[in-house]
Design a protein around this motif. Structure first.
Motif, PDB file in Angstrom:
ATOM      1  N   UNK A 275      20.694   3.123  18.754  1.00 22.39           N
ATOM      2  CA  UNK A 275      21.719   3.208  19.724  1.00 22.39           C
ATOM      3  C   UNK A 275      22.847   2.658  19.272  1.00 22.39           C
ATOM      4  N   UNK A 276      22.952   2.134  18.012  1.00 21.95           N
ATOM      5  CA  UNK A 276      24.199   1.686  17.424  1.00 21.95           C
ATOM      6  C   UNK A 276      24.731   2.409  16.483  1.00 21.95           C
ATOM      7  N   UNK A 277      24.163   3.652  15.959  1.00 23.82           N
ATOM      8  CA  UNK A 277      24.667   4.742  15.109  1.00 23.82           C
ATOM      9  C   UNK A 277      24.492   6.017  15.524  1.00 23.82           C
ATOM     10  N   UNK A 278      25.435   7.101  15.597  1.00 27.47           N
ATOM     11  CA  UNK A 278      25.398   8.365  16.159  1.00 27.47           C
ATOM     12  C   UNK A 278      24.253   9.334  15.414  1.00 27.47           C
ATOM     13  N   UNK A 279      24.218   9.263  14.169  1.00 28.62           N
ATOM     14  CA  UNK A 279      23.298   9.907  13.488  1.00 28.62           C
ATOM     15  C   UNK A 279      21.795   9.768  13.618  1.00 28.62           C
ATOM     16  N   UNK A 280      20.883  10.923  13.860  1.00 30.18           N
ATOM     17  CA  UNK A 280      19.299  10.635  13.817  1.00 30.18           C
ATOM     18  C   UNK A 280      18.897  10.675  12.712  1.00 30.18           C
ATOM     19  N   UNK A 281      17.620   9.981  12.619  1.00 26.53           N
ATOM     20  CA  UNK A 281      17.026   9.627  11.390  1.00 26.53           C
ATOM     21  C   UNK A 281      15.473  10.199  11.467  1.00 26.53           C
ATOM     22  N   UNK A 282      14.959  10.421  10.293  1.00 21.68           N
ATOM     23  CA  UNK A 282      13.493  10.672  10.360  1.00 21.68           C
ATOM     24  C   UNK A 282      12.744   9.448   9.196  1.00 21.68           C
ATOM     25  N   UNK A 283      11.494   9.303   9.318  1.00 27.45           N
ATOM     26  CA  UNK A 283      10.866   8.346   8.289  1.00 27.45           C
ATOM     27  C   UNK A 283      10.101   9.167   7.259  1.00 27.45           C
ATOM     28  N   UNK A 284      10.187   8.766   6.055  1.00 31.01           N
ATOM     29  CA  UNK A 284       9.456   9.112   5.124  1.00 31.01           C
ATOM     30  C   UNK A 284       8.498   8.161   4.350  1.00 31.01           C
ATOM     31  N   UNK A 285       7.381   8.606   3.787  1.00 33.94           N
ATOM     32  CA  UNK A 285       6.449   7.562   3.282  1.00 33.94           C
ATOM     33  C   UNK A 285       5.753   8.011   2.186  1.00 33.94           C
ATOM     34  N   UNK A 286       5.313   7.054   1.238  1.00 35.48           N
ATOM     35  CA  UNK A 286       4.809   7.225   0.076  1.00 35.48           C
ATOM     36  C   UNK A 286       3.299   6.414   0.019  1.00 35.48           C
ATOM     37  N   UNK A 287       2.218   6.766  -0.130  1.00 34.97           N
ATOM     38  CA  UNK A 287       0.859   6.157  -0.140  1.00 34.97           C
ATOM     39  C   UNK A 287       0.695   5.950  -1.634  1.00 34.97           C
ATOM     40  N   UNK A 288       0.086   4.856  -1.993  1.00 39.73           N
ATOM     41  CA  UNK A 288      -0.232   4.447  -3.392  1.00 39.73           C
ATOM     42  C   UNK A 288      -1.665   4.688  -3.725  1.00 39.73           C
TER      43      UNK A 288
ATOM     44  N   UNK B 272       0.996  -1.216   0.038  1.00 42.33           N
ATOM     45  CA  UNK B 272       0.102  -0.089  -0.120  1.00 42.33           C
ATOM     46  C   UNK B 272       0.901   1.347  -0.098  1.00 42.33           C
ATOM     47  N   UNK B 273       2.062   1.120   0.129  1.00 45.52           N
ATOM     48  CA  UNK B 273       3.085   2.264   0.068  1.00 45.52           C
ATOM     49  C   UNK B 273       4.314   1.672   0.326  1.00 45.52           C
ATOM     50  N   UNK B 274       5.396   2.845   0.448  1.00 47.40           N
ATOM     51  CA  UNK B 274       6.960   2.926   0.671  1.00 47.40           C
ATOM     52  C   UNK B 274       7.281   3.717   1.784  1.00 47.40           C
ATOM     53  N   UNK B 275       8.174   3.187   2.650  1.00 44.95           N
ATOM     54  CA  UNK B 275       8.548   3.684   3.643  1.00 44.95           C
ATOM     55  C   UNK B 275      10.027   3.761   3.651  1.00 44.95           C
ATOM     56  N   UNK B 276      10.744   4.825   3.800  1.00 48.49           N
ATOM     57  CA  UNK B 276      12.342   5.089   3.858  1.00 48.49           C
ATOM     58  C   UNK B 276      12.764   5.593   5.059  1.00 48.49           C
ATOM     59  N   UNK B 277      14.062   5.608   5.621  1.00 50.10           N
ATOM     60  CA  UNK B 277      14.469   6.618   6.438  1.00 50.10           C
ATOM     61  C   UNK B 277      15.444   7.359   5.918  1.00 50.10           C
ATOM     62  N   UNK B 278      15.668   8.639   6.505  1.00 51.79           N
ATOM     63  CA  UNK B 278      16.573   9.505   5.980  1.00 51.79           C
ATOM     64  C   UNK B 278      17.401  10.298   6.988  1.00 51.79           C
ATOM     65  N   UNK B 279      18.670  10.424   7.006  1.00 55.24           N
ATOM     66  CA  UNK B 279      19.349  11.109   8.006  1.00 55.24           C
ATOM     67  C   UNK B 279      18.575  12.613   8.189  1.00 55.24           C
ATOM     68  N   UNK B 280      18.755  12.897   9.386  1.00 52.06           N
ATOM     69  CA  UNK B 280      18.076  14.076   9.637  1.00 52.06           C
ATOM     70  C   UNK B 280      18.543  15.318  10.015  1.00 52.06           C
ATOM     71  N   UNK B 281      19.887  15.156  10.372  1.00 52.24           N
ATOM     72  CA  UNK B 281      20.918  16.631  10.498  1.00 52.24           C
ATOM     73  C   UNK B 281      20.883  17.347   9.335  1.00 52.24           C
ATOM     74  N   UNK B 282      20.777  18.362   9.345  1.00 52.64           N
ATOM     75  CA  UNK B 282      20.408  19.595   8.483  1.00 52.64           C
ATOM     76  C   UNK B 282      21.759  19.809   7.721  1.00 52.64           C
ATOM     77  N   UNK B 283      22.622  18.912   6.921  1.00 49.44           N
ATOM     78  CA  UNK B 283      23.488  18.986   6.160  1.00 49.44           C
ATOM     79  C   UNK B 283      23.227  19.206   4.861  1.00 49.44           C
ATOM     80  N   UNK B 284      24.128  19.927   4.054  1.00 53.40           N
ATOM     81  CA  UNK B 284      23.704  20.017   2.699  1.00 53.40           C
ATOM     82  C   UNK B 284      23.032  18.814   1.843  1.00 53.40           C
TER      83      UNK B 284
END
Length: 185
Positions: A144-157, A108-120
């Motif tokens: 807990x195992x990686x230092x960078x924070x993430x956010x989720x993104x989604x796409x609904x079909x 029904x859709x796609x989920x991804x995670x992206x690093x959320x630190x505001x780098x270029x």
């Protein structure tokens, strides 16, 4: 871009992996899964490898998995060769993945995670996903195992059958996928 060929497999193919490994390593210099982990994921039928080739050269790859509980495709990695970025291959590959996920996989859709630190670089990645129809959530996930924070993104079909818009809920799917991926058995 005359002779584009899309290919997907859910079976470990050492030759195909060797053809995309450099693209994968260049795009994800840190925080990537090892080749052994990816091979085990294929052996346990947890993932699919999508490739796009221009003529005989593979120019893009993606590693995905399906979270059956959420009925969603998780894009774990998507990358285009360093020398051909900016030519539309990422969008073309993503469009093929969307079509496959919706029709063949019945998601029904796609989920991804992206690093959320505001780098270029992170802002550019988020823009790529947004320009392809994805929505960024506000929830920030800290592993807990990686230092960078993430956010989720989604796409609904389909607007009538939607994924949750809450990033915390989406990360349950992402976390389930990662836990299965790293499990040794």
């Amino acid at each position: 871009m005359d002779a584009l060929e899309y290919h997907i497999t859910d079976v470990w193919d050492l030759a195909r992996w060797a053809a995309v490994e450099q693209i994968y390593e260049q795009a994800f210099p840190h925080g990537r899964k090892s080749g052994d982990i990816i091979r085990r994921m294929f052996e346990r039928r947890l993932c699919q490898l999508h490739t796009i080739a221009d003529g005989s050269e593979i120019v893009g790859m993606a590693l995905t998995g399906i979270d059956h509980e959420a009925n969603a495709l998780i894009i774990d990695y998507l990358a285009v060769g360093k020398d051909v970025r900016g030519n539309g291959y990422g969008r073309l590959l993503l469009n093929r993945i969307k079509q496959w996920a919706r029709t063949a996989a019945g998601c029904k859709g796609i989920i991804i995670e992206v690093e959320s630190e505001p780098t270029k670089e992170n802002i550019q990645r988020i823009h790529f996903w947004e320009s392809n129809g994805f929505h960024l959530t506000a929830y920030v996930h800290q592993y807990i195992w990686v230092p960078e924070p993430y956010k989720a993104m989604y796409l609904n079909f389909d607007d009538g059958n939607r994924l949750p818009e809450d990033g915390g809920m989406l990360f349950r799917s992402i976390t389930r996928f990662h836990e299965k991926s790293f499990r040794r058995r």
